[in-house]
Design a protein around this motif. Structure first.
Motif, PDB file in Angstrom:
ATOM      1  N   ILE A 147     -13.536   5.172   2.259  1.00 45.66           N
ATOM      2  CA  ILE A 147     -12.347   4.807   1.504  1.00 45.66           C
ATOM      3  C   ILE A 147     -12.629   4.903   0.007  1.00 45.66           C
ATOM      4  O   ILE A 147     -11.770   5.315  -0.763  1.00 45.66           O
ATOM      5  CB  ILE A 147     -11.819   3.407   1.891  1.00 45.66           C
ATOM      6  CG1 ILE A 147     -10.586   3.031   1.062  1.00 45.66           C
ATOM      7  CG2 ILE A 147     -12.886   2.337   1.761  1.00 45.66           C
ATOM      8  CD1 ILE A 147      -9.393   3.914   1.261  1.00 45.66           C
ATOM      9  N   ARG A 172      -6.011  -1.044   0.879  1.00 48.07           N
ATOM     10  CA  ARG A 172      -7.363  -0.717   1.330  1.00 48.07           C
ATOM     11  C   ARG A 172      -8.381  -0.629   0.198  1.00 48.07           C
ATOM     12  O   ARG A 172      -9.526  -1.057   0.351  1.00 48.07           O
ATOM     13  CB  ARG A 172      -7.321   0.602   2.116  1.00 48.07           C
ATOM     14  CG  ARG A 172      -6.595   0.490   3.462  1.00 48.07           C
ATOM     15  CD  ARG A 172      -6.132   1.846   3.967  1.00 48.07           C
ATOM     16  NE  ARG A 172      -5.047   2.370   3.149  1.00 48.07           N
ATOM     17  CZ  ARG A 172      -4.909   3.648   2.814  1.00 48.07           C
ATOM     18  NH1 ARG A 172      -5.804   4.548   3.209  1.00 48.07           N
ATOM     19  NH2 ARG A 172      -3.881   4.028   2.071  1.00 48.07           N
ATOM     20  N   VAL A 173      -7.990  -0.099  -0.946  1.00 51.10           N
ATOM     21  CA  VAL A 173      -8.938   0.016  -2.059  1.00 51.10           C
ATOM     22  C   VAL A 173      -9.375  -1.354  -2.573  1.00 51.10           C
ATOM     23  O   VAL A 173     -10.574  -1.609  -2.709  1.00 51.10           O
ATOM     24  CB  VAL A 173      -8.360   0.899  -3.187  1.00 51.10           C
ATOM     25  CG1 VAL A 173      -9.227   0.810  -4.450  1.00 51.10           C
ATOM     26  CG2 VAL A 173      -8.258   2.350  -2.725  1.00 51.10           C
ATOM     27  N   ALA A 211      -7.452   8.026   0.311  1.00 47.31           N
ATOM     28  CA  ALA A 211      -6.514   6.909   0.344  1.00 47.31           C
ATOM     29  C   ALA A 211      -5.094   7.339   0.666  1.00 47.31           C
ATOM     30  O   ALA A 211      -4.430   6.748   1.519  1.00 47.31           O
ATOM     31  CB  ALA A 211      -6.548   6.154  -0.983  1.00 47.31           C
ATOM     32  N   ASP A 244       0.842  -1.197   0.000  1.00 46.52           N
ATOM     33  CA  ASP A 244       0.000   0.000   0.000  1.00 46.52           C
ATOM     34  C   ASP A 244       0.878   1.248   0.000  1.00 46.52           C
ATOM     35  O   ASP A 244       1.501   1.571   1.001  1.00 46.52           O
ATOM     36  CB  ASP A 244      -0.898  -0.006   1.238  1.00 46.52           C
ATOM     37  CG  ASP A 244      -2.022   1.026   1.182  1.00 46.52           C
ATOM     38  OD1 ASP A 244      -1.780   2.142   0.694  1.00 46.52           O
ATOM     39  OD2 ASP A 244      -3.137   0.712   1.636  1.00 46.52           O
ATOM     40  N   ALA A 247     -10.917   7.171  -4.746  1.00 46.74           N
ATOM     41  CA  ALA A 247     -10.504   6.881  -3.368  1.00 46.74           C
ATOM     42  C   ALA A 247      -9.986   8.166  -2.742  1.00 46.74           C
ATOM     43  O   ALA A 247      -8.777   8.363  -2.579  1.00 46.74           O
ATOM     44  CB  ALA A 247      -9.438   5.795  -3.349  1.00 46.74           C
ATOM     45  N   GLY A 280      -3.102   3.632  -1.161  1.00 50.90           N
ATOM     46  CA  GLY A 280      -4.400   2.974  -0.995  1.00 50.90           C
ATOM     47  C   GLY A 280      -4.430   1.564  -1.530  1.00 50.90           C
ATOM     48  O   GLY A 280      -5.493   0.934  -1.575  1.00 50.90           O
ATOM     49  N   GLN A 329     -13.621   3.003   6.562  1.00 52.58           N
ATOM     50  CA  GLN A 329     -12.204   3.139   6.851  1.00 52.58           C
ATOM     51  C   GLN A 329     -12.038   3.803   8.216  1.00 52.58           C
ATOM     52  O   GLN A 329     -12.774   4.727   8.548  1.00 52.58           O
ATOM     53  CB  GLN A 329     -11.507   3.993   5.783  1.00 52.58           C
ATOM     54  CG  GLN A 329     -10.028   4.216   6.051  1.00 52.58           C
ATOM     55  CD  GLN A 329      -9.323   4.993   4.938  1.00 52.58           C
ATOM     56  OE1 GLN A 329      -8.201   4.688   4.579  1.00 52.58           O
ATOM     57  NE2 GLN A 329      -9.978   6.003   4.393  1.00 52.58           N
TER      58      GLN A 329
END
Length: 469
Positions: free
Chosen positions: A375, A179-180, A407, A173, A404, A176, A434
């Motif tokens: 997010i 997480r994305v 992010a 990461d 995002a 992002g 998030q």
């Protein structure tokens, strides 16, 4: 019962199945789901060899009992690492899958915890998109809706976990990229604090501090087990990382539901943040409304810092190793040129903006303990939404920022952030939330995510290969 990597590890530890059987099931699943494009390189022989080494350890032996995920099949990302024997090409025809590398310190820790690697997952060329559709292929699709992206740049990892090819997968990461994809596929993804994860043996730039590595998984407990097993005590030129214990009692939950007119978030993805906040409030915590204006400058600075540092880093890589940039995708060539044009003064300004974004968040976290926020601004986008056949870098990076909008803030500031699904939209796609917290506050994030976690996770539309009820 959680259907996750921990459950699979328990099944192997208790003899319900062998590590070899789990590996064979994962290899078969990779073949069955080949059309998803999640796996870009597979070496089943190495996976079976690693599984056999686990099976050779006596059940109940101290060495086996110490493993968090003894015998669990996994996949590494075609970017980051490296994992010995799995040659990374970063989604690019510029590189060749020859030989391999020694394990990174993190890869060694993955193996020490019993994770058995058998392949690499798809990423966009050099991680430059929030989708995973490199020109060299394959196009990675979302298992929940194959017409949509699984996200990027760890899209292959997320697709593989959501489809049940593996229960947990390595991910990175820098803007992002953990997480994305987790948000797109209904998974849990944690971007650790800067310095939390080992960076050896090379101790390179790691995108000026933007980048972190860990995983995507089906449960918060999987992420927690992996984080605490592999973080900290890094060899090299870093101070020891010591997580901050989770605060007891009432927490001040910063609630940010609106990401401003520049980056509008759809109503469903805004309302789910408030819904999650109300759930935490019902557990005795205090909600503190946060206006986007309080962090807008930090967000804008973070986006610019990401673009400048990623561009300069890629340009430097091409120059250092005397690589032929003409072999890369059109967009990648434009990013390289952007990096070459960037002045030292501008790059220094972006690096300083990272420090200032961290300062701004520290000030915000004087009044709150965590920030609950979106997010993604919309549902996972259709395949082809981040094309690489053009040279308009401003357009490309603005598309990423719109999709995002928060992010890069965690990357530029160095703060940890976790995302997990919290319901579904009208099309049955995940509504992710998030949570961000201050440096070293992973225990707090894990505690709050555990409170919000629901039994019905989107990844469980597909069973985990080898794990039966």
């Amino acid at each position: 019962m959680h259907a996750d990597a921990t459950a699979l590890a328990e099944a192997i530890a208790t003899g319900r199945l062998s590590s070899r059987e789990a590996m064979q099931a994962s290899i078969s699943a990779a073949s069955a789901f080949e059309g998803l494009g999640a796996v870009t390189y597979l070496d089943g022989a190495k996976g079976l060899e690693a599984a056999a080494a686990i099976d050779a350890l006596p059940h109940g032996s101290p060495e086996r009992a110490a493993m968090a995920f003894g015998g669990v099949p996994t996949l590494a990302k075609d970017l980051g690492g490296p994992f010995a024997g799995f040659p990374v090409v970063a989604g690019s025809r510029l590189m060749a899958r020859r030989g391999g590398h020694v394990d990174s310190d993190l890869a060694s820790r993955f193996r020490k915890e019993g994770l058995c690697v058998f392949g690499l997952t798809t990423s966009p060329e050099f991680g430059l998109a929030l989708s995973s559709e490199p020109d060299i292929g394959p196009v990675c699709r979302n298992p929940l809706d194959p017409a949509r992206t699984a996200g990027g740049s760890s899209g292959g990892a997320a697709a593989a976990v959501a489809a049940g090819i593996v229960a947990i997968a390595h991910a990175t990461d820098a803007g992002g990229s953990i997480r994305v994809p987790a948000a797109c596929c209904g998974l849990v993804g944690l971007k650790p604090s800067r310095g939390a994860m080992p960076a050896g043996p090379s101790f390179g730039n790691h995108l000026g501090g933007l980048a972190s590595e860990l995983a995507v998984a089906r449960s918060v407990r999987d992420i927690a087990r992996l984080f605490f097993a592999t973080s900290g005590n890094a060899h090299g030129p870093f101070a020891p990382f010591v997580p901050t214990p989770a605060k007891e009692g009432t927490l001040r939950i910063g609630l940010l539901t609106d990401t401003g007119h520049r980056y509008p978030t759809d109503p469903e993805r805004s309302s789910v943040i408030e819904e999650a906040g109300r759930a935490l409030e019902a557990l005795g915590h205090q909600l503190v409304p946060i206006d986007f204006s309080a962090i807008e400058q930090a967000v804008l600075s973070s986006d610019k810092a990401f673009v400048d540092i990623a561009s300069a880093n890629l340009a430097n890589t091409i120059a250092t190793f005397n690589l032929d940039a003409s072999k890369t995708e059109t967009l990648t060539q434009a990013v390289i040129e952007r990096g070459l044009r960037l002045s030292a003064t501008d790059l220094s300004g972006s690096q300083n903006a990272m420090v200032l974004s961290s300062r701004d968040l520290w000030r915000l976290f004087e009044d709150i303990d965590c920030l609950l926020c979106p997010i993604l601004s919309s549902a996972p986008l259709p395949i082809g939404s981040f094309p690489s056949d053009h040279g308009d870098t401003d357009l490309h990076f603005s598309r990423m920022a719109r999709f995002a909008p928060l992010a890069t803030l965690a990357n530029a500031s160095g703060f940890p952030a976790i995302t997990l699904p919290y319901g579904s939209d009208g099309d049955g796609l995940p509504l992710p939330v998030q949570i961000m917290a201050s440096m070293g506050a992973e225990p707090l994030l894990i505690e709050l995510a555990t409170l919000l976690e629901r039994d019905e996770r989107f990844a469980q539309r597909f069973p985990i290969a080898g794990l039966t009820a």
